[in-house]
Structure formats: structure tokens, C-alpha cells
Design a protein around this motif. Structure first.
Motif, PDB file in Angstrom:
ATOM      1  N   LYS A  68      -2.701  -1.919   4.418  1.00 34.06           N
ATOM      2  CA  LYS A  68      -3.373  -3.088   3.838  1.00 34.06           C
ATOM      3  C   LYS A  68      -3.153  -4.236   4.811  1.00 34.06           C
ATOM      4  O   LYS A  68      -2.053  -4.789   4.909  1.00 34.06           O
ATOM      5  CB  LYS A  68      -2.799  -3.455   2.472  1.00 34.06           C
ATOM      6  CG  LYS A  68      -3.460  -4.703   1.863  1.00 34.06           C
ATOM      7  CD  LYS A  68      -2.822  -5.092   0.539  1.00 34.06           C
ATOM      8  CE  LYS A  68      -3.492  -6.335  -0.031  1.00 34.06           C
ATOM      9  NZ  LYS A  68      -2.864  -6.774  -1.300  1.00 34.06           N
ATOM     10  N   ALA A  73      -0.289   4.459   4.654  1.00 34.05           N
ATOM     11  CA  ALA A  73      -1.214   3.630   3.884  1.00 34.05           C
ATOM     12  C   ALA A  73      -1.215   2.226   4.471  1.00 34.05           C
ATOM     13  O   ALA A  73      -0.159   1.688   4.831  1.00 34.05           O
ATOM     14  CB  ALA A  73      -0.805   3.605   2.421  1.00 34.05           C
ATOM     15  N   ALA A 107       0.628   5.664  -0.337  1.00 35.73           N
ATOM     16  CA  ALA A 107      -0.075   6.940  -0.495  1.00 35.73           C
ATOM     17  C   ALA A 107       0.938   7.960  -0.999  1.00 35.73           C
ATOM     18  O   ALA A 107       1.930   8.251  -0.330  1.00 35.73           O
ATOM     19  CB  ALA A 107      -0.675   7.394   0.831  1.00 35.73           C
ATOM     20  N   PRO A 167       0.831  -1.202   0.000  1.00 34.94           N
ATOM     21  CA  PRO A 167       0.000   0.000   0.000  1.00 34.94           C
ATOM     22  C   PRO A 167       0.871   1.259   0.000  1.00 34.94           C
ATOM     23  O   PRO A 167       1.829   1.352   0.753  1.00 34.94           O
ATOM     24  CB  PRO A 167      -0.800  -0.120   1.299  1.00 34.94           C
ATOM     25  CG  PRO A 167       0.058  -0.958   2.195  1.00 34.94           C
ATOM     26  CD  PRO A 167       0.743  -1.944   1.285  1.00 34.94           C
ATOM     27  N   SER A 178      -6.768   1.698   3.505  1.00 29.04           N
ATOM     28  CA  SER A 178      -7.092   2.882   4.297  1.00 29.04           C
ATOM     29  C   SER A 178      -5.831   3.717   4.492  1.00 29.04           C
ATOM     30  O   SER A 178      -4.709   3.233   4.290  1.00 29.04           O
ATOM     31  CB  SER A 178      -7.687   2.495   5.660  1.00 29.04           C
ATOM     32  OG  SER A 178      -6.783   1.675   6.384  1.00 29.04           O
ATOM     33  N   VAL A 179      -6.031   4.989   4.891  1.00 26.63           N
ATOM     34  CA  VAL A 179      -4.916   5.911   5.096  1.00 26.63           C
ATOM     35  C   VAL A 179      -5.158   6.709   6.379  1.00 26.63           C
ATOM     36  O   VAL A 179      -6.278   7.177   6.632  1.00 26.63           O
ATOM     37  CB  VAL A 179      -4.752   6.883   3.908  1.00 26.63           C
ATOM     38  CG1 VAL A 179      -3.609   7.866   4.183  1.00 26.63           C
ATOM     39  CG2 VAL A 179      -4.508   6.122   2.610  1.00 26.63           C
ATOM     40  N   THR A 195      -3.793   7.117  -3.713  1.00 34.41           N
ATOM     41  CA  THR A 195      -3.448   5.767  -3.266  1.00 34.41           C
ATOM     42  C   THR A 195      -3.324   4.802  -4.436  1.00 34.41           C
ATOM     43  O   THR A 195      -3.932   5.001  -5.497  1.00 34.41           O
ATOM     44  CB  THR A 195      -4.515   5.228  -2.293  1.00 34.41           C
ATOM     45  OG1 THR A 195      -5.798   5.235  -2.960  1.00 34.41           O
ATOM     46  CG2 THR A 195      -4.584   6.095  -1.045  1.00 34.41           C
ATOM     47  N   THR A 229      -3.954  -0.224  -1.429  1.00 35.24           N
ATOM     48  CA  THR A 229      -4.301   0.515  -0.215  1.00 35.24           C
ATOM     49  C   THR A 229      -5.749   0.281   0.198  1.00 35.24           C
ATOM     50  O   THR A 229      -6.672   0.394  -0.614  1.00 35.24           O
ATOM     51  CB  THR A 229      -4.076   2.027  -0.434  1.00 35.24           C
ATOM     52  OG1 THR A 229      -2.716   2.251  -0.788  1.00 35.24           O
ATOM     53  CG2 THR A 229      -4.417   2.817   0.823  1.00 35.24           C
ATOM     54  N   LYS A 250       1.999  -1.774   6.451  1.00 34.66           N
ATOM     55  CA  LYS A 250       1.863  -0.317   6.519  1.00 34.66           C
ATOM     56  C   LYS A 250       3.054   0.334   5.822  1.00 34.66           C
ATOM     57  O   LYS A 250       4.182  -0.138   5.919  1.00 34.66           O
ATOM     58  CB  LYS A 250       1.788   0.159   7.966  1.00 34.66           C
ATOM     59  CG  LYS A 250       0.635  -0.434   8.769  1.00 34.66           C
ATOM     60  CD  LYS A 250       0.648   0.043  10.203  1.00 34.66           C
ATOM     61  CE  LYS A 250      -0.507  -0.567  10.987  1.00 34.66           C
ATOM     62  NZ  LYS A 250      -0.314  -2.021  11.214  1.00 34.66           N
ATOM     63  N   TYR A 267      -3.190   9.805   9.087  1.00 31.45           N
ATOM     64  CA  TYR A 267      -2.140  10.832   9.096  1.00 31.45           C
ATOM     65  C   TYR A 267      -2.037  11.488  10.460  1.00 31.45           C
ATOM     66  O   TYR A 267      -2.985  11.466  11.270  1.00 31.45           O
ATOM     67  CB  TYR A 267      -2.395  11.892   8.026  1.00 31.45           C
ATOM     68  CG  TYR A 267      -3.545  12.831   8.314  1.00 31.45           C
ATOM     69  CD1 TYR A 267      -3.337  14.057   8.955  1.00 31.45           C
ATOM     70  CD2 TYR A 267      -4.846  12.500   7.934  1.00 31.45           C
ATOM     71  CE1 TYR A 267      -4.395  14.913   9.218  1.00 31.45           C
ATOM     72  CE2 TYR A 267      -5.896  13.354   8.186  1.00 31.45           C
ATOM     73  CZ  TYR A 267      -5.677  14.555   8.832  1.00 31.45           C
ATOM     74  OH  TYR A 267      -6.719  15.396   9.087  1.00 31.45           O
TER      75      TYR A 267
END
Length: 287
Positions: free
Chosen positions: A128, A126, A37, A35, A66-67, A60, A64, A132, A69
Motif C-alpha cells: 500500500k 502486500a 496477504a 496491507p 497490490s501483491v 488480502t 492492500t 510493504k 511474490y
């Protein structure tokens, strides 16, 4: 307008450097088993501060899910990363950071991070499953202190032609605060001169000199910057000094800051891409 687009790995190692138009950013996020971003720093939008806010376009890849921050000041980031290591810090961002809503595989989302003062690092992770991957962007948020407050006089348009007041309604403004930047040398601004989040910024480029009347002053430069105003037919209204407009630094001699008098004189052009609305002297007088 072409822009530099940055994708930084942790510890500021550069992963990739691309150029492209803003509207094309993130249209080719790519695909991979890991993954990823990819981050594009965009121009801030209306209501955001160019000095302390950041707009990041996150694109992405197909891996990916989800993300997340987090924005940390540089000292905290370095300490936490040294203590946690790569995997630990990635987990920390996911656990303590903010999730980018509605962003999964092959997606694009703009994220606004506001109110940063000083050196910051914004890290996106990012995810999966248990895998990460982090990308980061540095940001220098300007820190300001008050020098004086007073009245700002916008240039009059005495010849009857269409000018700044016609375009913006501005002729003079009371309670304007002159501020000095504490973390970028020789940088000043008139805070919110054109409305919330739209300040007029200038830099000291020469001096001290002595005027004919015996007063000390400094020479100034006003680079082109948006005012936050726009014309329905002609677009965004910007401001710059005459030296920048005419590409002739001799005109910088007309931009003067008299610290002992609390006076700032600026020889400015207000215009749009098609031409100018007005040009002449703006002046600030401390109360």
C-alpha cells in the motif's frame, strides 16, 4: 476435509494458525491499516505435481493495493535476507518478483508456483503505497533419480466384475520409470504411472528380508493417494495398499521390493469414497 492453514512471517515466525474447509479459505480476509496477504496452501489441481508444485490461496485485507511474490531456494533466501534486511527484501520481491494480477483490497486469488526441487521459501509481499508487508511459506520439492524402467502390470479383474480397467482403461504399461527420492529417505515412485503429474508413491518400511527363494527384499507401504482418474457418477479414484484400507499392518508383508531382481509387488485397492473398484496385486518388472 479439514486442512491446516499457515501464514508465515519472514524468518519463519508464525503469525497465525487457523483451520477450516478449503471452500471457506479467504472468505474473511479482515481489515487493517497495514496491507496484509494471508496465505493458505491448497491441494494442487489436475495437471500440477504434488511433489514439485504449490497452490497458494492469497487473501488480502482492506489496506492492500497490490501483491507480489517470489520463490527462492532456502540458501538464496537466507543469504539475500541477511544482506538486504526486511525492508530491502520486501523491495526486492516487488522489483524482481511476479505481480498477482487482478488482486487488490479484500480479494482472493489462487496462485500456482511450479517446478520447485529442494528446499524453497515462497514470499508474498502486500503493498500500500510505500508500506510493504511480507508473508512466506516453506516448501520441500522432492528430487528424484532413476532406478530402473520397465513394465507395470495393473491387477486383472478376472471374475467379470467392474474393475480398474473398466474405470481407467489400464491393464499394463511399458516404459514406466521407477525413481528414488534423493531428499526424503526411503521414498520411491512410479513416475507418471497414471498420466502426466500423477505418480504412484510408496515408502520402504522394513527390511532387508530374505524370501524363500533366497532373494533380498524390502517391505513397502502405499498411503492413500489420488490417481488423477475419476468416475462420472462416483468421483475421484484413489489407490492405497490393503494394509491402509483394512487398517491392518499385517498386509504390508505382501508389498515387496526386490532390488536385485528389479521387481516390485504391491497389494492394492483402487476405489472411490463409496467403495472399491478392485483390489489385488500390481507388479512392476524392470527391463
Amino acid at each position: 476435509m479439514r486442512k491446516y492453514i499457515y501464514c508465515f512471517a519472514l524468518l519463519f515466525s508464525v503469525m497465525a494458525l487457523f483451520t477450516g474447509c478449503s471452500e471457506d479459505n479467504g472468505t474473511e480476509p479482515g481489515g487493517d491499516s497495514t496491507p496484509v496477504a494471508t496465505l493458505f496452501q491448497e491441494d494442487v489441481t489436475k495437471g500440477m505435481s504434488v511433489d514439485n508444485d504449490m497452490l497458494v490461496r492469497v487473501a488480502t485485507n482492506s489496506a492492500t493495493e497490490s501483491v507480489y511474490y517470489i520463490a527462492s531456494d532456502s540458501a538464496t533466501y537466507k543469504k539475500d535476507f541477511a544482506t538486504m534486511g526486511v525492508d530491502g527484501y520486501n523491495n526486492y520481491v516487488v522489483e524482481k518478483g511476479t505481480k498477482v494480477e487482478d488482486l487488490g483490497a479484500n480479494g482472493v486469488k489462487d496462485v500456482a508456483i511450479k517446478g520447485m526441487e529442494g528446499d524453497y521459501v515462497v514470499t508474498f509481499v502486500a503493498v500500500k503505497g510505500n508500506v510493504k508487508h511480507a508473508s512466506s511459506l516453506p516448501f520441500l520439492g522432492l528430487v528424484w533419480s532413476k532406478v530402473a524402467s520397465g513394465k507395470y502390470y495393473f491387477q486383472p479383474q478376472d471374475d467379470g466384475s467392474f474393475g480398474l480397467e473398466d474405470a481407467t482403461g489400464l491393464s499394463q504399461k511399458s516404459g514406466v520409470e521407477l525413481q528414488k527420492c534423493e531428499n526424503v529417505a526411503d521414498t520411491y515412485r512410479f513416475k507418471n504411472l497414471y498420466g502426466e503429474g500423477n505418480s504412484l508413491k510408496f515408502t520402504v518400511v522394513g527390511g532387508p528380508f530374505t524370501s524363500q527363494s533366497g532373494n533380498k527384499y524390502y517391505q513397502l507401504q502405499v498411503d492413500q493417494q489420488l490417481t488423477g482418474f475419476s468416475n462420472a457418477k462416483l468421483g475421484n479414484i484413489f489407490v492405497q495398499d490393503i494394509a491402509s484400507w483394512q487398517n491392518n499392518n499385517d498386509y504390508q508383508a505382501y508389498n515387496r521390493y526386490f532390488p536385485e531382481l528389479g521387481v516390485v509387488e504391491l497389494y492394492l485397492e483402487y476405489g472411490v469414497s463409496a467403495g472399491y473398484f478392485s483390489y489385488g496385486y500390481d507388479e512392476f518388472e524392470a527391463e
